[in-house]
Scaffold this motif. Structure first.
Motif, PDB file in Angstrom:
ATOM      1  N   PRO A  47       0.927  -1.094   0.052  1.00  0.00           N
ATOM      2  CA  PRO A  47       0.015   0.078  -0.017  1.00  0.00           C
ATOM      3  C   PRO A  47       0.915   1.078  -0.087  1.00  0.00           C
ATOM      4  N   HIS A  48       0.302   2.352  -0.574  1.00  0.00           N
ATOM      5  CA  HIS A  48       1.238   3.613  -0.410  1.00  0.00           C
ATOM      6  C   HIS A  48      -0.068   4.526   0.596  1.00  0.00           C
ATOM      7  N   GLY A  49       0.705   5.434   1.291  1.00  0.00           N
ATOM      8  CA  GLY A  49      -0.167   6.476   1.919  1.00  0.00           C
ATOM      9  C   GLY A  49       0.044   7.902   1.206  1.00  0.00           C
ATOM     10  N   TYR A  70       3.476  13.858   0.996  1.00  0.00           N
ATOM     11  CA  TYR A  70       4.382  12.797   1.322  1.00  0.00           C
ATOM     12  C   TYR A  70       3.682  11.237   1.421  1.00  0.00           C
ATOM     13  N   CYS A  71       4.076  10.306   1.238  1.00  0.00           N
ATOM     14  CA  CYS A  71       3.781   8.980   1.544  1.00  0.00           C
ATOM     15  C   CYS A  71       3.868   8.858   2.761  1.00  0.00           C
ATOM     16  N   THR A  72       2.539   8.396   3.441  1.00  0.00           N
ATOM     17  CA  THR A  72       2.589   7.892   4.903  1.00  0.00           C
ATOM     18  C   THR A  72       2.436   6.580   5.435  1.00  0.00           C
ATOM     19  N   ASP A  73       2.949   5.834   4.458  1.00  0.00           N
ATOM     20  CA  ASP A  73       2.842   4.309   4.791  1.00  0.00           C
ATOM     21  C   ASP A  73       4.116   3.532   4.106  1.00  0.00           C
ATOM     22  N   PHE A  74       4.847   3.058   5.099  1.00  0.00           N
ATOM     23  CA  PHE A  74       6.241   2.729   4.817  1.00  0.00           C
ATOM     24  C   PHE A  74       6.002   1.660   3.796  1.00  0.00           C
ATOM     25  N   CYS A  75       7.008   2.038   2.569  1.00  0.00           N
ATOM     26  CA  CYS A  75       6.252   1.148   1.409  1.00  0.00           C
ATOM     27  C   CYS A  75       7.762   0.355   0.824  1.00  0.00           C
ATOM     28  N   SER A  76       9.131   1.127   1.108  1.00  0.00           N
ATOM     29  CA  SER A  76      10.249   0.413   0.814  1.00  0.00           C
ATOM     30  C   SER A  76      11.363   1.252   1.247  1.00  0.00           C
ATOM     31  N   LEU A  84      13.162   3.184   0.225  1.00  0.00           N
ATOM     32  CA  LEU A  84      13.168   4.714  -0.424  1.00  0.00           C
ATOM     33  C   LEU A  84      11.764   5.388  -0.028  1.00  0.00           C
ATOM     34  N   HIS A  85      11.053   4.954   0.728  1.00  0.00           N
ATOM     35  CA  HIS A  85       9.800   5.409   1.086  1.00  0.00           C
ATOM     36  C   HIS A  85       9.877   6.714   1.423  1.00  0.00           C
ATOM     37  N   GLN A  86      11.119   7.394   2.047  1.00  0.00           N
ATOM     38  CA  GLN A  86      11.012   8.767   2.297  1.00  0.00           C
ATOM     39  C   GLN A  86      11.256   9.755   1.127  1.00  0.00           C
ATOM     40  N   GLU A  87      11.518   9.096   0.102  1.00  0.00           N
ATOM     41  CA  GLU A  87      11.596   9.832  -1.342  1.00  0.00           C
ATOM     42  C   GLU A  87      10.482  10.116  -1.874  1.00  0.00           C
ATOM     43  N   MET A  88       9.131   9.540  -1.267  1.00  0.00           N
ATOM     44  CA  MET A  88       7.807   9.600  -2.013  1.00  0.00           C
ATOM     45  C   MET A  88       7.352  10.905  -1.352  1.00  0.00           C
ATOM     46  N   GLN A  89       7.788  12.068  -2.094  1.00  0.00           N
ATOM     47  CA  GLN A  89       7.424  13.431  -1.503  1.00  0.00           C
ATOM     48  C   GLN A  89       7.223  14.437  -2.469  1.00  0.00           C
TER      49      GLN A  89
HETATM   50 CU   LIG Z   1       4.995   5.047  -0.482  1.00  0.00          CU
END
Ligand SMILES: [Cu+2]
Length: 222
Positions: free
Chosen positions: A144-146, A180-186, A188-193
């Motif tokens: 999932p993504h947030g 930003y993405c609010t669900d840890f996804c990989s 590189l999750h922190q880059e989802m912004q």
């Molecule tokens: Cu994500």
């Protein structure tokens, strides 16, 4: 297939114990200690503890189901993206776009490890209502993504693989707003912004959007 009736009957094999007092069981982390539960096998002559574990809150009720009941009965792992009938779906990054309809701005956004498209938007104005329609392009289980944006007064989104969900956001001031993405996804999750710039009401800043650091695509103001 299992009949439901079968599983309304108590199992003669297992017993669960919920225990309020756990003194001396766990590390002393504060005035209150976690509660505990124990699972016993009662099929034999003498009952045997097979699992001993902490639980959250005061334990009161429990229900157990055989693992096969879940495993073998149409477990949903993803939503096939091809079947997505959401009216504002973007089934690929090339379909991502930002469309103005008077003071309503619809963002057709995609999420895939590890970025949103678009992830930089300009030309939102005070007085606008912004609708982020975020499609999770993943077709893999448990990804999932947030989606959240700073200043949103409602909630965040949690979008399952292949799903599209919508967050309404009404900016309350001019400025730059991170999303930003609010669900840890990989890893590189922190880059989802990304960022959204909000301009004053009546501003002539054109509506533009793009992905990453490249110069804004030559997309006409809408
Ligand atoms: Cu994500």
């Amino acid at each position: 297939m299992y009949s439901r009736w079968k599983y309304r009957k108590p199992s003669p094999k297992y017993l669960i114990a919920y225990n309020k007092i756990t003194k001396d069981r766990y590390l002393p982390t504060g005035p209150e200690l976690t509660q505990s539960a124990q699972l016993f096998d009662i099929s034999g002559e003498k009952m045997q503890m097979i699992l001993d574990f902490p639980t959250i809150g005061e334990p009161h009720y429990a229900q157990a189901a055989p693992a096969d009941l879940i495993r073998n009965n149409g477990q949903l792992k993803i939503y096939p993206i091809g079947d997505n009938k959401h009216p504002r779906v973007a089934k690929g990054e090339s379909e991502s776009k930002v469309v103005r309809e008077d003071n309503k701005v619809h963002v057709y956004m995609t999420a895939v490890r590890s970025h949103f498209a678009p992830d930089n938007i300009e030309g939102i104005r005070m007085g606008d209502e912004v609708y982020f329609h975020v499609t999770n392009l993943e077709q893999d289980w448990d990804v999932p993504h947030g989606f959240g944006i700073k200043g949103a007064n409602n909630a965040e989104l949690l979008i399952m693989p292949g799903e599209t969900t919508t967050l309404k956001w009404v900016p309350d001031r001019v400025g730059m707003f991170p999303m930003y993405c609010t669900d840890f996804c990989s890893a590189l999750h922190q880059e989802m912004q990304g960022y959204v710039r909000v301009s004053p009401a009546g501003s002539k800043t054109p509506l533009t959007y793009h992905v990453g650091k490249q110069a804004p695509a030559e997309k006409p103001a809408q």
